[in-house]
Motif scaffolding. Structure first.
Motif, short mmCIF file in Angstrom:
data_model
loop_
_atom_site.label_atom_id
_atom_site.label_comp_id
_atom_site.label_asym_id
_atom_site.label_seq_id
_atom_site.Cartn_x
_atom_site.Cartn_y
_atom_site.Cartn_z
N PRO A 178 0.87 -1.32 -0.31
CA PRO A 178 -0.04 -0.01 0.00
C PRO A 178 0.97 1.18 0.10
CG PRO A 178 -0.85 -1.50 1.68
CD PRO A 178 0.64 -2.14 1.15
N ASP A 179 2.00 1.21 0.40
CA ASP A 179 2.68 2.50 0.62
C ASP A 179 4.00 2.51 -0.36
OD1 ASP A 179 4.22 0.39 1.86
OD2 ASP A 179 4.93 1.86 3.64
N SER A 180 4.01 1.69 -1.47
CA SER A 180 5.08 1.67 -2.32
C SER A 180 5.25 2.73 -3.22
CB SER A 180 5.33 0.24 -3.06
OG SER A 180 4.16 0.07 -3.96
N ASP A 181 4.07 3.44 -3.47
CA ASP A 181 4.01 4.42 -4.57
C ASP A 181 3.02 5.53 -4.10
OD1 ASP A 181 3.95 6.05 -6.87
OD2 ASP A 181 3.30 4.28 -8.23
N GLY A 182 3.73 6.58 -3.64
CA GLY A 182 2.92 7.69 -3.09
C GLY A 182 3.23 9.25 -3.77
#
Length: 153
Positions: A51-55
């Motif tokens: 969920p936090d790999s591409d912000g």
């Protein structure tokens, strides 16, 4: 995922999107930079399925990073880099910083930041529209400086 560009290509992708907006006759306006960033934000990269790999980070405030205070809008893409075991190792951020001479109307905006994560948050278009609302005072302006760079976070 194999058809997505690698994270290492993100800086070049952002620079290419900015070049699409750049005209030989005019300077890059805030609106043009924002349009380029929105296209960049919609482009997916080969990232880990977490969920936090591409912000995406939208932030602004008055800062004196270069010596004198400037109102800075920082449009950022952050990638989570994992080690060989799949554990978090570090982040890499690709920035498009738009800087403006300070003036009371901009300084009165204070500071603001908002994150969006692909694969965790819904509604990218809604988030982008909300962030564009924060740029109203600036859309027609030409930034005093634009800095596009990558750094480990």
């Amino acid at each position: 995922m194999h058809d997505r560009p690698r994270m290492e290509e993100a800086l070049d992708v952002l620079r290419a999107e900015l070049e699409v907006e750049r005209s030989a006759k005019t300077e890059l306006t805030t609106r043009a930079a924002w349009l380029a960033f929105m296209r960049f934000a919609r482009q997916r990269f080969a990232t880990a399925p977490t969920p936090d790999s591409d912000g995406l980070l939208f932030q602004y405030g008055t800062h004196a990073f270069s010596g004198r205070p400037m109102f800075t809008v920082d449009l950022t893409r952050q990638f989570d880099i994992s080690d060989d075991g799949g554990e978090h190792d570090h982040y890499v951020q690709v920035h498009c910083e738009l800087r403006y001479e300070c003036e009371p109307a901009l300084e009165a905006r204070g500071s603001f930041n908002s994150w969006f994560f692909h694969d965790a948050d819904a509604g990218l278009d809604e988030w982008l529209a909300a962030m564009e609302g924060h740029l109203e005072l600036l859309l027609a302006r030409v930034p005093s400086e634009i800095d596009v760079y990558e750094d480990p976070a």
